[in-house]
Design a protein around this motif. Structure first.
Motif, PDB file in Angstrom:
ATOM      1  N   ILE A 149      58.935  25.837  23.688  1.00  0.00           N
ATOM      2  CA  ILE A 149      60.072  26.749  23.873  1.00  0.00           C
ATOM      3  C   ILE A 149      59.564  28.156  24.177  1.00  0.00           C
ATOM      4  N   CYS A 150      58.550  28.597  23.417  1.00  0.00           N
ATOM      5  CA  CYS A 150      57.968  29.922  23.660  1.00  0.00           C
ATOM      6  C   CYS A 150      57.318  30.000  25.039  1.00  0.00           C
ATOM      7  N   LYS A 151      56.677  28.906  25.439  1.00  0.00           N
ATOM      8  CA  LYS A 151      56.067  28.882  26.770  1.00  0.00           C
ATOM      9  C   LYS A 151      57.144  29.034  27.848  1.00  0.00           C
ATOM     10  N   GLY A 152      58.242  28.319  27.671  1.00  0.00           N
ATOM     11  CA  GLY A 152      59.324  28.417  28.636  1.00  0.00           C
ATOM     12  C   GLY A 152      59.914  29.809  28.696  1.00  0.00           C
ATOM     13  N   ASP A 192      47.680  34.015  32.604  1.00  0.00           N
ATOM     14  CA  ASP A 192      48.096  32.669  32.977  1.00  0.00           C
ATOM     15  C   ASP A 192      48.573  31.951  31.731  1.00  0.00           C
ATOM     16  N   PRO A 193      49.885  31.700  31.624  1.00  0.00           N
ATOM     17  CA  PRO A 193      50.406  31.043  30.425  1.00  0.00           C
ATOM     18  C   PRO A 193      49.895  29.616  30.255  1.00  0.00           C
ATOM     19  N   LEU A 194      49.316  29.039  31.318  1.00  0.00           N
ATOM     20  CA  LEU A 194      48.803  27.673  31.257  1.00  0.00           C
ATOM     21  C   LEU A 194      47.272  27.637  31.322  1.00  0.00           C
ATOM     22  N   ALA A 195      46.634  28.746  30.961  1.00  0.00           N
ATOM     23  CA  ALA A 195      45.175  28.806  30.971  1.00  0.00           C
ATOM     24  C   ALA A 195      44.600  27.728  30.055  1.00  0.00           C
ATOM     25  N   LEU A 246      51.617  17.435  29.107  1.00  0.00           N
ATOM     26  CA  LEU A 246      50.367  16.669  29.098  1.00  0.00           C
ATOM     27  C   LEU A 246      49.389  17.179  28.050  1.00  0.00           C
ATOM     28  N   TYR A 247      49.271  18.500  27.946  1.00  0.00           N
ATOM     29  CA  TYR A 247      48.379  19.065  26.929  1.00  0.00           C
ATOM     30  C   TYR A 247      48.808  18.614  25.535  1.00  0.00           C
ATOM     31  N   PHE A 248      50.068  18.867  25.214  1.00  0.00           N
ATOM     32  CA  PHE A 248      50.551  18.561  23.874  1.00  0.00           C
ATOM     33  C   PHE A 248      50.591  17.051  23.619  1.00  0.00           C
ATOM     34  N   GLY A 249      51.027  16.283  24.619  1.00  0.00           N
ATOM     35  CA  GLY A 249      51.110  14.836  24.466  1.00  0.00           C
ATOM     36  C   GLY A 249      49.752  14.192  24.278  1.00  0.00           C
ATOM     37  N   ALA A 250      48.754  14.639  25.052  1.00  0.00           N
ATOM     38  CA  ALA A 250      47.411  14.059  24.968  1.00  0.00           C
ATOM     39  C   ALA A 250      46.782  14.312  23.598  1.00  0.00           C
ATOM     40  N   CYS A 285      44.562  24.564  25.206  1.00  0.00           N
ATOM     41  CA  CYS A 285      43.802  23.696  24.306  1.00  0.00           C
ATOM     42  C   CYS A 285      43.940  24.162  22.858  1.00  0.00           C
ATOM     43  N   ALA A 286      43.869  25.468  22.663  1.00  0.00           N
ATOM     44  CA  ALA A 286      44.003  26.011  21.314  1.00  0.00           C
ATOM     45  C   ALA A 286      45.375  25.692  20.735  1.00  0.00           C
ATOM     46  N   LEU A 287      46.404  25.858  21.551  1.00  0.00           N
ATOM     47  CA  LEU A 287      47.762  25.565  21.093  1.00  0.00           C
ATOM     48  C   LEU A 287      47.941  24.070  20.829  1.00  0.00           C
ATOM     49  N   ALA A 288      47.379  23.247  21.698  1.00  0.00           N
ATOM     50  CA  ALA A 288      47.516  21.796  21.549  1.00  0.00           C
ATOM     51  C   ALA A 288      46.825  21.305  20.278  1.00  0.00           C
ATOM     52  N   ILE A 289      45.659  21.866  19.986  1.00  0.00           N
ATOM     53  CA  ILE A 289      44.955  21.490  18.756  1.00  0.00           C
ATOM     54  C   ILE A 289      45.749  21.938  17.534  1.00  0.00           C
TER      55      ILE A 289
END
Length: 210
Positions: A22-25, A120-123, A41-45, A128-132
């Protein structure tokens, strides 16, 4: 664990990723299917991978603590759920504050234009840090899977797919509605995990049979 129970658990686990999506959006000026898909994909993986790691860690001790496995599952899920509820209260305005700071620092100057273009919000490192961070809970749940009758490959894949879908939806919601649903999502996710832990405990104690 049946499909419905697994789906409910997957939704609960994915609420952290949903809240961050939501914050990314909210931070994106333009939303595309590709951008939402990358976030998903980041979060799902990571959400699919962490239970696998937790499962293979937990399986090392499964034979030694089978008499209390249901208590371990209950305590882990309850602690994760309570932490999510606590975080939903503490960070209720966090996303709004971050966006406000970005807006204040990015004035209409030549330097700010360069700064905007460099953000870049998708850097890779950032995502990776957010996904972890949002999938650590899934690591602990993977440990509980080692004590339950769960097909870990199917369960991990299912959790990843649910997280992927909800993260894409979260990006869109954040872009359209802002952060109104962020803290609510974290609270609901925490509550779901607590209830799942209670259900597992009661089933093993023979108090309920469904």
């Amino acid at each position: 664990m049946g499909l419905i129970q697994l789906f409910i658990l997957a939704v609960g686990l994915s609420m952290d990723a949903f809240a961050v999506a939501i914050c990314k959006g909210l931070s994106m000026k333009k939303i595309t299917i590709k951008k939402a898909g990358i976030v998903g994909l980041y979060f799902g993986a990571f959400q699919a991978g962490m239970p696998l790691i937790g499962y293979f860690l937990g399986i090392q001790f499964r034979d030694k603590i089978t008499s209390i496995d249901h208590w371990i599952a209950f305590v882990l899920l309850a602690l994760i759920g309570m932490n999510m509820i606590r975080e939903s209260r503490k960070n209720e305005c966090e996303c709004e504050c971050e966006i406000a700071v970005d807006c204040m620092s990015d004035e209409n100057t030549e330097d700010s234009i360069v700064k905007k273009n460099s953000k870049d919000p998708l850097a890779f490192k950032n995502m990776c840090a957010l996904a972890i961070a949002t999938s650590i809970d899934a690591l602990a749940v993977g440990v509980t899977f080692a004590f339950l009758n769960v097909n870990i490959a199917s369960a991990a894949s299912f959790i990843g797919i649910v997280t992927f879908a909800l993260s894409m939806i979260g990006v869109k919601i954040g872009h359209v509605f802002g952060t109104i649903y962020k803290s609510k999502a974290e609270f609901i996710g925490g509550l779901i995990l607590i209830l799942m832990g209670i259900k597992i405990l009661l089933e093993h104690l023979g108090i309920i049979t469904f």
